[in-house]
Design an enzyme around this catalytic site. Structure first.
Site, PDB file in Angstrom:
ATOM      1  N   CYS A 121      65.645  67.496   2.587  1.00  0.00           N
ATOM      2  CA  CYS A 121      64.866  68.166   3.023  1.00  0.00           C
ATOM      3  C   CYS A 121      64.983  69.592   2.874  1.00  0.00           C
ATOM      4  CB  CYS A 121      65.045  67.440   4.390  1.00  0.00           C
ATOM      5  SG  CYS A 121      64.803  65.316   4.161  1.00  0.00           S
ATOM      6  N   HIS A 255      60.469  72.041   8.731  1.00  0.00           N
ATOM      7  CA  HIS A 255      60.272  70.283   8.286  1.00  0.00           C
ATOM      8  C   HIS A 255      60.090  69.448   8.882  1.00  0.00           C
ATOM      9  CE1 HIS A 255      62.166  66.813   6.051  1.00  0.00           C
ATOM     10  NE2 HIS A 255      62.773  66.756   6.720  1.00  0.00           N
ATOM     11  N   ASN A 286      57.911  61.438   6.513  1.00  0.00           N
ATOM     12  CA  ASN A 286      58.997  62.650   6.516  1.00  0.00           C
ATOM     13  C   ASN A 286      58.867  62.875   5.038  1.00  0.00           C
ATOM     14  OD1 ASN A 286      61.912  63.871   5.708  1.00  0.00           O
ATOM     15  ND2 ASN A 286      62.899  63.139   7.254  1.00  0.00           N
TER      16      ASN A 286
END
Ligand code: COA
Length: 330
Positions: A121, A255, A286
């Site tokens: 990520c 993020h 996500n």
């Protein structure tokens, strides 16, 4: 012995940006057909209302190409102008060749240098750091950076503690020379002592031996603690490294892991109310390396962000690894 070394421009910038998400919308009601949960619990714990998963005819490659084409158009360039392709992904399920080499060919680059990086990520910010460095070192005139994931393909749909989080998407940015400073120093690092908290469950030989596929595993609580503590201070270090204060940025794009993590970071950073904060997790979930560019493109499209805005972005995830920097939007 006189040896020629490369030299490049003093500054680099993002010249164009693009993003693509798949067509299939999976809302929390559908998610609760896979796991024992509720729309209320998922929204309250994460902020996610729906996420995007691959639909018919879509793949990691099609999403990446779509995002890259948008970024090239935005930059006013074509594949012929790209000297290097850097793809950050942990969901390219063929170990070699790299996704970057496949994309470089499909985008008709002149045989650009191409490689994948594994920074989960944090991958988009790692890619921006590499692209900026390649341009300023004179190793490439234009670098295409892609963050792309199809986590739906490696999510364990029987794991009620993670299945609702993960999603698919791709984002791309073109980096080239700039007359003015437009990408701040990267603040990055890793903590391999916490490798166990997010990882794939099996190696290839283990998967073959057991007949069970490998899935993405996450122990959410330590990740949450790390993100709301250490990463929040790293976000402040990105500002400090760029020589800026909180009131000099326009947009904050952490993020998109969990809205509660974003809230905790905001408490630490004490940004003025005028700073727009990315919350695209609500509709996209996500999607790992794609989440920061997907959020930026979403904010540009809605008018929340504009060309020339100063953005603080920070990514963090499996490794554990993190990276962040301040950039000026194209
Ligand atoms: C995953 C995450 C949302 C879980 O939230 P949490 O508040 O930590 O939840 P917990 O795992 O502590 O579980 C709390 C309770 O909810 C329950 N629960 C877990 N998953 C559930 C679900 N899908 N639906 C309903 N209840 C659930 C648990 O059983 C537990 O119940 P108990 O209190 O009766 O034992 C959170 O830990 C998180 O966001 N972590 C960071 C994730 C992240 O940033 N990832 C980015 C890395 S790429």
């Amino acid at each position: 012995m006189p040896l020629t070394t490369s030299t490049g421009p003093e500054y680099a910038r993002i010249l164009g940006i693009g993003a693509a998400v798949p067509s299939r919308v999976v809302d929390n009601a559908e998610m609760c057909t896979f796991i024992d949960s509720s729309d209320e619990w998922i929204q309250q714990r994460t902020g996610i209302v729906e996420r995007r998963w691959l639909g018919e005819g879509e793949s990691l490659e099609t999403l990446s190409l779509d995002a890259a084409a948008q970024a090239l158009e935005h930059a006013g360039l074509t594949g012929a102008d790209i000297d290097a392709v850097v793809v950050s992904t942990v969901s390219h399920l063929i170990q070699t060749p790299s996704l970057a080499a496949m994309l470089a060919a499909k985008l008709d680059t002149p045989g650009a240098a191409a490689f994948d990086i594994s920074a989960a990520c944090a991958g988009f910010c790692y890619g921006i750091a590499m692209g900026e460095a390649l341009v300023r070192a004179g190793s490439a005139r234009h670098v295409l950076v892609i963050g792309a994931e199809t986590l739906s393909e490696i999510t364990d749909l029987s794991d009620r503690s993670t299945a609702f989080l993960f999603a698919d998407g791709a984002g791309a940015a073109i980096i080239g020379a700039s007359d003015t400073p437009a990408i701040g120093p990267v603040v990055w690092g890793s903590d391999g002592h916490q490798a166990d908290v997010i990882h794939m469950t099996r190696t290839w030989p283990e998967a073959v031996a057991t007949g069970e596929s490998s899935h993405f595993f996450m122990d959410g609580r330590p990740v949450f603690r790390w993100a709301t503590g250490f990463i929040a201070t790293a976000a402040q270090r990105c500002l400090d490294a760029a020589g800026l204060t909180a009131d000099e940025i326009d947009v904050f794009v952490p993020h998109q892991a969990n809205n509660r993590i974003t809230d905790a970071m905001l408490r630490h950073l004490t940004l003025p109310d005028s700073v727009k904060v990315a919350r695209s997790i609500k509709h996209y979930g996500n999607n790992s390396a794609a989440s920061i560019p997907v959020a930026i493109v979403d904010m540009l499209a809605s008018g929340e962000a504009s060309s020339g805005d100063v953005v603080l972005m920070i990514g963090f995830g499996a490794g554990l690894v993190y990276a962040g920097q301040v950039v000026v939007l194209p």
